[in-house]
Every structure is written in C-alpha cells, then in structure tokens.
Scaffold this active site. Sequence first.
Site, PDB file in Angstrom:
ATOM      1  N   GLU A   1       0.514  -1.211  -0.287  1.00 35.24           N
ATOM      2  CA  GLU A   1      -0.365  -0.086   0.207  1.00 35.24           C
ATOM      3  C   GLU A   1       0.852   1.265  -0.126  1.00 35.24           C
ATOM      4  O   GLU A   1       0.507   2.346  -0.743  1.00 35.24           O
ATOM      5  CB  GLU A   1      -1.030  -0.182   0.999  1.00 35.24           C
ATOM      6  CG  GLU A   1      -1.809  -1.208   1.195  1.00 35.24           C
ATOM      7  CD  GLU A   1      -1.501  -2.102   2.032  1.00 35.24           C
ATOM      8  OE1 GLU A   1      -0.315  -2.552   2.033  1.00 35.24           O
ATOM      9  OE2 GLU A   1      -1.838  -3.061   1.603  1.00 35.24           O
TER      10      GLU A   1
ATOM     11  N   ARG B   1       9.040 -12.328   3.168  1.00 33.90           N
ATOM     12  CA  ARG B   1       8.113 -11.384   2.804  1.00 33.90           C
ATOM     13  C   ARG B   1       8.502 -10.678   4.348  1.00 33.90           C
ATOM     14  O   ARG B   1       8.600  -9.004   4.608  1.00 33.90           O
ATOM     15  CB  ARG B   1       6.708 -11.650   2.933  1.00 33.90           C
ATOM     16  CG  ARG B   1       5.997 -10.843   3.474  1.00 33.90           C
ATOM     17  CD  ARG B   1       5.375  -9.300   2.317  1.00 33.90           C
ATOM     18  NE  ARG B   1       4.143  -8.087   2.580  1.00 33.90           N
ATOM     19  CZ  ARG B   1       4.570  -7.606   1.033  1.00 33.90           C
ATOM     20  NH1 ARG B   1       5.830  -7.300   0.676  1.00 33.90           N
ATOM     21  NH2 ARG B   1       3.851  -6.765   1.262  1.00 33.90           N
TER      22      ARG B   1
END
Length: 432
Positions: free
Chosen positions: A69, A273
């Site tokens: 985002e 990640r």
Amino acid sequence: MAAPTRFSPAMAFYRGLGRAATPFLHLLLAWRNRKAKEDPARRGERYGRASKARPAGALVWVHAASVGETNAVLPLVERFVADDVAVLLTTATVTSAKIAEKRLPAGAIHQYVPFDVVPAVRRFLDTWRPQAAFFVESELWPATLSELAARGVPVGIVNGRLSRRSWSRWKKRPALAGTVFGLIDRCLAQTDRDAERFRDLGLADVVVTGNLKFDSEPLPSDAAAEAELSAVIAGRPVWVAASTHAGEDDAIAAVHETLAPGHPGLLTLLVPRHPRRGREIAGALAERGLTVACRSRGGDITPETDVYIADTIGEMGLFYRLAPVAFVGGSMVPFGGHNPIEPAQLKVALVAGPHLSSFADVYRELDHAGAMASVADGAGLIRAIGHLLDNPDAAQEMAARAEAIVAEGRGALEKTYAALRPCLVHWGEAAK
C-alpha cells in the site's frame, strides 16, 4: 460530510472494548517487539504521541497498512506535496516505515499509526489536526473513523479494494459495518467489483478510478549492488522466490532440489516477506543439505551457494532484476498473494500459487492473457519453474505480455488526483 454515528450500539461496544484493552497494550507491544514487529525507539507513536512537529498549513493524513500500500500511494503523496499540501503518512509495519524513510518526498512526514483505541487516536488527532484523512485500500479502523467524524474531518478510501473474503466478514457484522461505512464520505475504488461490494456495505459515494499500483514506479535498485551481484551470478541459471511466507519454504527447497541436477549451478534467490525469518529459513534449508548464504549477515554468493536468502528491507527491486523467473509468495498458503505488478514492470516471468484473493482481478487478467503461470501445488511449481528456465524465449514472451497489461492499466493516478483536486483547492484557501 457523513453524519457522525459513533454512538451507535455497535460502535459504542467497539470503543468500550478498546478502552478496556488500553492498559494492556504495553503487553502487546512487548510481544511485537520480541517478534521484531515494532520499533522500540518509536513506541510512543503507537499511543498517538508525535515524534515530529506538525508543519503549518493544510495537512492530509494518508494511512497505508504495509509495504504494498505504501509503494502504491507514494506517487499520490508526491502530487499532494507538489500542491503545497503537507502529508502525514502512517503505516503499521517496520518494513513499510523503512520504505517511507527512503522514498518520501520533502514535505511528507511518516509516523506509525496509533492503536485504534480512543485515548491514542484523540492524542494523535489533537497533534496533527488533518484537513482530510485517506485510507488506502481497505484499512479501516472503527474508533479512528468515529473520532474523525466527531471532528468533522472528511474521510475517503483511496485505491479501494474489498476482497470477497473481507466483504463476507463485514456482512456478518451488519451493525458495525453500517456504522463504519456510513462514516466514509467517498471511496475511489479499483474495480467495478470492488465498487459493488463497498456500495453493498452502505457506502453511497463510490467512484471507480482504477488501481494505483499500475501507476507506481518500478521498484528501485542500487546500481552498484546490481552490477556486483550480476557479475557474481553470470552464467548460472537463477530464479527468485519473492515475498515468501512460512509454509512455502519447503516447496521452494523442493524446486531447487528437483531442478538442480538438470540445471548445473542453479541458484535460488529467496526473499522472505518478513526479513526476520531469514535465520530460521537458513537453518531449515541447511538441514536439508543445501548450501545457504544470508545477505543480512554479509553472506557471499559463491559457486557452491544453492540458496541466497535476501533477508533485507527495500531490495526487492534488486532481486527481481537479477532473475528472469519469479515465484510470487503468499500464494501457496492462504494469504492471498502479493503484488504481481512489480515483477511485471521489470519484465520478469511470473509464477504464482492458487491463493490470489488479494490481487484477484490483476491475476485473473494476467492468467487470461497467458502472462503468468498459475500452479496448484508444489509439484506444479517445480514444473512451471523448470519449464521457464528451460525455455527462455517462452519466459520472455510471458514477461512481455505481463508488462503490456500493466502499461494498459496505467491512469489511476490522474483519475484519483482529479477526484481529489477540488478538495485540495478548498483546503489551500482555508489554510491561508
């Protein structure tokens, strides 16, 4: 401005739970610190205590949950700043904070988002006094929204996305959903499907502006590091497993073990990640007999290295540039998959597992165009990676199709900014 409904029974119950939990938040922070999920030096920000001063004039608050985002909204932040509107960007993760530190333009400030409890949110809003607040995708917090409504601050969703799973969860809580979505003034949605789901939950003003992630700049790469690593791995077959999660490591190791005999010198680049998992992954792979090096510990790639673990922050662009084929993680486990646009922009052939809800529309378009390889399980992953390594022309064709789809999807930034521009003019005049 939507009518404040923060004292509805559902909202009152949620706010009450938050107040009751407030004395125990330090325990949550301590646990997250042990997991390296918090920055101890900035813990006050999580309680709404600012670590920087508010600039004078108009200020927009933009909240982006994590790395994806943040990368998506950075071009919009730059447009705000170019219009002399200061931006406060909040995120919730250490990784996204580091990305913001590197890439935010002058005129934008980063803070960690406060806990969604009334005392912390009030302290935060008392300091920053935003003229508007924008939440990226679907990161919505009830207590925060109710406090913004109480102060008459316009609230919008930017790059709005609502997966079927999230929509279903909200539908099971109609009282809270009606209150929360009734506090949002406008939603700029990615797709018609997203727009329909937002409207179904009670959000009246919804406009489809497209996906900002198509307009993001390609992930950056350090030129010196790229040249150095390219020279080291020259001539070796290489692939990258990007943004991987726990539960995917065994499948990645199996790909290497299965393909290595037929691909002498095979090098697997593994980018977890969560970088803190690097040591754990290295230990597990070493137990399988693989030779492993970790970037965070200064490990070098030698001719004997089987797997190079890139457990660092902000270098995904570097490793996508080093490999012609990429598996995008979070897709072999029920996470929802990570951003396929990033490898597509860098002309990397894309492979993903069956769990793709987070970017369902993008993956669907790529799949229909033959611009990715979709696999159901570990055996399928082995076959797909092997095929693309054996057929570089096919890999290049697949990557070219994906890049073309991304190029066609651009334009969301201009549509989003156009939808917000009238508000910016108004704020600018009010700040004089």
